[in-house]
Design a protein around this motif. Sequence first.
Motif, PDB file in Angstrom:
ATOM      1  N   ARG A  97     -21.613  -6.494   5.434  1.00 20.05           N
ATOM      2  CA  ARG A  97     -20.159  -6.305   5.392  1.00 20.05           C
ATOM      3  C   ARG A  97     -19.770  -4.862   5.051  1.00 20.05           C
ATOM      4  O   ARG A  97     -18.619  -4.471   5.198  1.00 20.05           O
ATOM      5  CB  ARG A  97     -19.577  -7.270   4.357  1.00 20.05           C
ATOM      6  N   ILE A  98     -20.733  -4.080   4.625  1.00 21.74           N
ATOM      7  CA  ILE A  98     -20.473  -2.706   4.188  1.00 21.74           C
ATOM      8  C   ILE A  98     -20.277  -1.791   5.398  1.00 21.74           C
ATOM      9  O   ILE A  98     -21.014  -1.860   6.375  1.00 21.74           O
ATOM     10  CB  ILE A  98     -21.654  -2.195   3.317  1.00 21.74           C
ATOM     11  N   ASP A  99     -19.304  -0.903   5.299  1.00 26.41           N
ATOM     12  CA  ASP A  99     -19.032   0.124   6.308  1.00 26.41           C
ATOM     13  C   ASP A  99     -20.320   0.893   6.620  1.00 26.41           C
ATOM     14  O   ASP A  99     -21.133   1.150   5.724  1.00 26.41           O
ATOM     15  CB  ASP A  99     -17.959   1.062   5.735  1.00 26.41           C
ATOM     16  N   LEU A 100     -20.521   1.269   7.882  1.00 25.15           N
ATOM     17  CA  LEU A 100     -21.757   1.945   8.304  1.00 25.15           C
ATOM     18  C   LEU A 100     -22.012   3.249   7.536  1.00 25.15           C
ATOM     19  O   LEU A 100     -23.149   3.554   7.185  1.00 25.15           O
ATOM     20  CB  LEU A 100     -21.730   2.226   9.801  1.00 25.15           C
ATOM     21  N   THR A 101     -20.970   4.009   7.286  1.00 21.65           N
ATOM     22  CA  THR A 101     -21.143   5.264   6.543  1.00 21.65           C
ATOM     23  C   THR A 101     -21.560   4.967   5.109  1.00 21.65           C
ATOM     24  O   THR A 101     -22.487   5.587   4.578  1.00 21.65           O
ATOM     25  CB  THR A 101     -19.845   6.098   6.561  1.00 21.65           C
ATOM     26  N   LEU A 102     -20.898   4.012   4.492  1.00 27.34           N
ATOM     27  CA  LEU A 102     -21.231   3.634   3.122  1.00 27.34           C
ATOM     28  C   LEU A 102     -22.655   3.083   3.043  1.00 27.34           C
ATOM     29  O   LEU A 102     -23.404   3.388   2.111  1.00 27.34           O
ATOM     30  CB  LEU A 102     -20.218   2.604   2.615  1.00 27.34           C
ATOM     31  N   ARG A 103     -23.045   2.324   4.038  1.00 26.71           N
ATOM     32  CA  ARG A 103     -24.413   1.794   4.093  1.00 26.71           C
ATOM     33  C   ARG A 103     -25.429   2.939   4.176  1.00 26.71           C
ATOM     34  O   ARG A 103     -26.457   2.923   3.503  1.00 26.71           O
ATOM     35  CB  ARG A 103     -24.559   0.861   5.289  1.00 26.71           C
TER      36      ARG A 103
END
Length: 166
Positions: A97-103
């Motif tokens: 569920r985490i944003d790709l950048t945050l991941r």
Amino acid sequence: MSEDAKQPAATRGANQRGAARLAAVQALYQMDVSGTRLPEIVAEFELHRLGKELEGEQLRPADPAFFKGLVGGVVDLQRRIDPVIHQALPPTWPLTRIDLTLRAILRCGVFELMERRDVPAKVVISEYMDVARAFFEADEPALVNGVLDHVARERRPEEFTAVAAR
């Protein structure tokens, strides 16, 4: 004399590592979005981004070996890194569920905490909070802080108990 030349060598190195961290997050994001493979993304960043001019802006010089080590390390160890992140996330926020950048930020930070014992845990946490602030204004930097702090205390407890004992 350039501004970079006026800085102490340790500061220059730290700044180049910070730029390498930011570039590594961007490269991992690009790999997720476009499906670009590791050798191609590393070559693209080395040729066109690390310390180069992009869209009229001069990018900060980055440590290319550190950049390669981060991106390659995250790719190689992703199956070990992702469960560590998942365990540290709040139960209502699975990694998918985490944003790709945050991941990408979390993967790089956890990789450093797991594999780069030469970099103090508090430095890793601080650096990736700065990277998160470059992309996000809301709660994401706090999430990065919470996840990386949790992982650091679990993986490197000696770095935190030694401070408490003083």
